[in-house]
Design an enzyme around this catalytic site. Structure first.
Site, PDB file in Angstrom:
ATOM      1  N   LYS A  54       1.270   4.205  -2.969  1.00  0.00           N
ATOM      2  CA  LYS A  54       0.985   5.633  -2.795  1.00  0.00           C
ATOM      3  C   LYS A  54       2.222   6.489  -3.093  1.00  0.00           C
ATOM      4  CE  LYS A  54      -3.358   5.250  -1.944  1.00  0.00           C
ATOM      5  NZ  LYS A  54      -4.348   5.767  -2.905  1.00  0.00           N
TER       6      LYS A  54
ATOM      7  N   TYR B  37       0.838  -1.214   0.000  1.00  0.00           N
ATOM      8  CA  TYR B  37       0.000   0.000   0.000  1.00  0.00           C
ATOM      9  C   TYR B  37       0.872   1.264   0.000  1.00  0.00           C
ATOM     10  CZ  TYR B  37      -3.369   3.566   1.312  1.00  0.00           C
ATOM     11  OH  TYR B  37      -4.145   4.710   1.326  1.00  0.00           O
TER      12      TYR B  37
HETATM   13  N1  NAP Z   1      -9.627   6.724   4.552  1.00  0.00           N
HETATM   14  C1  NAP Z   1      -8.356   6.986   4.799  1.00  0.00           C
HETATM   15  O1  NAP Z   1      -7.924   7.011   5.953  1.00  0.00           O
HETATM   16  C2  NAP Z   1      -7.420   7.297   3.663  1.00  0.00           C
HETATM   17  C3  NAP Z   1      -6.163   7.862   3.975  1.00  0.00           C
HETATM   18  C4  NAP Z   1      -5.292   8.144   2.934  1.00  0.00           C
HETATM   19  C5  NAP Z   1      -5.652   7.890   1.631  1.00  0.00           C
HETATM   20  N2  NAP Z   1      -6.874   7.341   1.359  1.00  0.00           N
HETATM   21  C6  NAP Z   1      -7.184   7.062  -0.049  1.00  0.00           C
HETATM   22  O2  NAP Z   1      -8.412   7.668  -0.369  1.00  0.00           O
HETATM   23  C7  NAP Z   1      -9.008   6.982  -1.466  1.00  0.00           C
HETATM   24  C8  NAP Z   1     -10.495   6.772  -1.174  1.00  0.00           C
HETATM   25  O3  NAP Z   1     -10.605   5.936  -0.045  1.00  0.00           O
HETATM   26  P1  NAP Z   1     -11.768   6.101   1.033  1.00  0.00           P
HETATM   27  O4  NAP Z   1     -11.129   6.398   2.320  1.00  0.00           O
HETATM   28  O5  NAP Z   1     -12.826   6.993   0.543  1.00  0.00           O
HETATM   29  O6  NAP Z   1     -12.267   4.592   1.116  1.00  0.00           O
HETATM   30  P2  NAP Z   1     -13.662   3.892   0.753  1.00  0.00           P
HETATM   31  O7  NAP Z   1     -14.779   4.559   1.430  1.00  0.00           O
HETATM   32  O8  NAP Z   1     -13.394   2.446   1.042  1.00  0.00           O
HETATM   33  O9  NAP Z   1     -13.798   4.115  -0.811  1.00  0.00           O
HETATM   34  C9  NAP Z   1     -13.106   3.343  -1.749  1.00  0.00           C
HETATM   35  C10 NAP Z   1     -13.788   3.517  -3.074  1.00  0.00           C
HETATM   36  O10 NAP Z   1     -13.060   2.746  -4.047  1.00  0.00           O
HETATM   37  C11 NAP Z   1     -13.983   1.925  -4.749  1.00  0.00           C
HETATM   38  N3  NAP Z   1     -13.345   0.673  -5.158  1.00  0.00           N
HETATM   39  C12 NAP Z   1     -12.720  -0.234  -4.364  1.00  0.00           C
HETATM   40  N4  NAP Z   1     -12.329  -1.279  -5.095  1.00  0.00           N
HETATM   41  C13 NAP Z   1     -12.712  -1.025  -6.381  1.00  0.00           C
HETATM   42  C14 NAP Z   1     -12.607  -1.736  -7.599  1.00  0.00           C
HETATM   43  N5  NAP Z   1     -12.014  -2.937  -7.662  1.00  0.00           N
HETATM   44  N6  NAP Z   1     -13.127  -1.188  -8.726  1.00  0.00           N
HETATM   45  C15 NAP Z   1     -13.751   0.031  -8.676  1.00  0.00           C
HETATM   46  N7  NAP Z   1     -13.861   0.744  -7.557  1.00  0.00           N
HETATM   47  C16 NAP Z   1     -13.359   0.226  -6.416  1.00  0.00           C
HETATM   48  C17 NAP Z   1     -15.094   1.635  -3.750  1.00  0.00           C
HETATM   49  O11 NAP Z   1     -16.311   1.347  -4.424  1.00  0.00           O
HETATM   50  P3  NAP Z   1     -16.957  -0.099  -4.656  1.00  0.00           P
HETATM   51  O12 NAP Z   1     -16.652  -0.922  -3.457  1.00  0.00           O
HETATM   52  O13 NAP Z   1     -18.381   0.228  -4.877  1.00  0.00           O
HETATM   53  O14 NAP Z   1     -16.286  -0.608  -5.910  1.00  0.00           O
HETATM   54  C18 NAP Z   1     -15.209   2.992  -3.059  1.00  0.00           C
HETATM   55  O15 NAP Z   1     -16.036   3.846  -3.815  1.00  0.00           O
HETATM   56  C19 NAP Z   1      -8.194   5.710  -1.655  1.00  0.00           C
HETATM   57  O16 NAP Z   1      -7.316   5.869  -2.746  1.00  0.00           O
HETATM   58  C20 NAP Z   1      -7.405   5.604  -0.361  1.00  0.00           C
HETATM   59  O17 NAP Z   1      -6.182   4.918  -0.532  1.00  0.00           O
HETATM   60  C21 NAP Z   1      -7.767   7.044   2.335  1.00  0.00           C
END
Ligand code: NAP
Length: 256
Positions: free
Chosen positions: A155, A151
């Site tokens: 990133k 991961y």
């Molecule tokens: N939350 C944190 O603490 C955090 C911190 C740093 C960075 N981020 C980054 O922020 C971004 C968004 O994450 P989030 O926190 O909003 O998490 P989240 O709520 O789990 O959202 C992830 C999104 O990605 C989609 N997704 C996952 N697998 C997929 C696939 N195989 N094909 C198409 N879509 C897919 C999911 O939709 P479906 O399941 O409907 O496909 C969902 O809409 C990510 O890149 C993550 O690495 C998050």
């Protein structure tokens, strides 16, 4: 009227980014696997913001899934001005113990889909001379992450790729921005197994606040947006420490 495509728009940061771009007047194309959730969001956006919202269901962990998006955009005659590569996944655990399929899916989603979609949509943006790319990375980009090595490495790729692209496109008028969130309230913590870590129980930001910072940073063509002073402090201090020390520290935080 501009059109923005957001991957991972069915929940968390991606959903809030879609709402931000729609509130700014853009039509939106919402991409993820969960059709019902995307349709609900599209209805909400059409009603609240009065802009167009199109749903494309796709599994971005597969090359076919990514390529289907370009095909569907052509079929619907939709030109994308802004691409938001937000979809991503994580997995906590030792590299040798986590399944290789899960870790390959992560690379496909976090790295390959983002790269392939950018390559598919960028030539049109350059030709039209407007729009750009907003990539969602993480503060994980700034150091190695034992117990989550793939991961963190994925990133680091997102940040390096975005910065390189920004320089390549400097004379085009396109915006290129990397949003680097820290711990944020969404399904990510639970799905990745990180929910039990102190970093998620002690200090998280709302997905809405993170998305607003990302949207505004992209609009102002900032290179990197790190929402939240604690996250900015963490990244700045990382720059002063040797890499062996930061990876040891992250390893301790992540149970190694
Ligand atoms: N939350 C944190 O603490 C955090 C911190 C740093 C960075 N981020 C980054 O922020 C971004 C968004 O994450 P989030 O926190 O909003 O998490 P989240 O709520 O789990 O959202 C992830 C999104 O990605 C989609 N997704 C996952 N697998 C997929 C696939 N195989 N094909 C198409 N879509 C897919 C999911 O939709 P479906 O399941 O409907 O496909 C969902 O809409 C990510 O890149 C993550 O690495 C998050």
């Amino acid at each position: 009227m501009a059109t923005t495509l957001i991957t991972g728009a069915s929940s968390g940061i991606g959903k809030e980014l879609a709402i931000q771009f729609a509130a700014g007047g853009d039509d939106v194309v919402l991409v993820a696997r969960s059709e019902a959730r995307l349709n609900d969001l599209a209805d909400q956006i059409r009603e609240d913001q009065g802009v167009g919202a199109t749903v494309i269901c796709s599994d971005l962990a597969t090359t076919d899934g990514v390529d289907q998006i370009s095909q569907q955009l052509r079929e619907h005659a939709i030109d994308i001005d802004t691409l938001v590569n937000n979809a991503g996944m994580g997995a906590l655990g030792k590299f040798a113990e986590l399944s290789i399929d899960r870790q390959t899916d992560m690379l496909m989603l976090n790295v390959v889909a983002l790269t392939r979609l950018t390559r598919a949509l960028l030539p049109g943006m350059i030709q039209r001379g407007r729009g750009g790319v907003l990539n969602v990375g993480s503060i994980a980009a700034y150091q190695a992450g034992p117990n989550m090595s793939v991961y963190y490495a994925s990133k680091a790729y997102v940040l390096s790729f975005t910065e390189g692209l920004r320089e390549e496109l400097a004379d085009t008028g396109l915006h290129v921005t990397c949003l680097e969130p820290g711990p944020t309230e969404s399904s990510f913590a639970e799905d990745s197994g990180m929910g039990k870590l102190d970093m998620f129980s002690s200090s998280t930001m709302s997905a809405q606040t993170v998305a607003k910072a990302g949207y505004e940073g992209y609009r102002d063509n900032q290179d990197v947006v790190i929402p939240g002073w604690k996250n900015r402090l963490m990244v700045t201090s990382t720059g002063f420490l040797p890499r062996f020390a930061t990876r040891k520290l992250v390893g301790k935080l992540q149970g190694v």
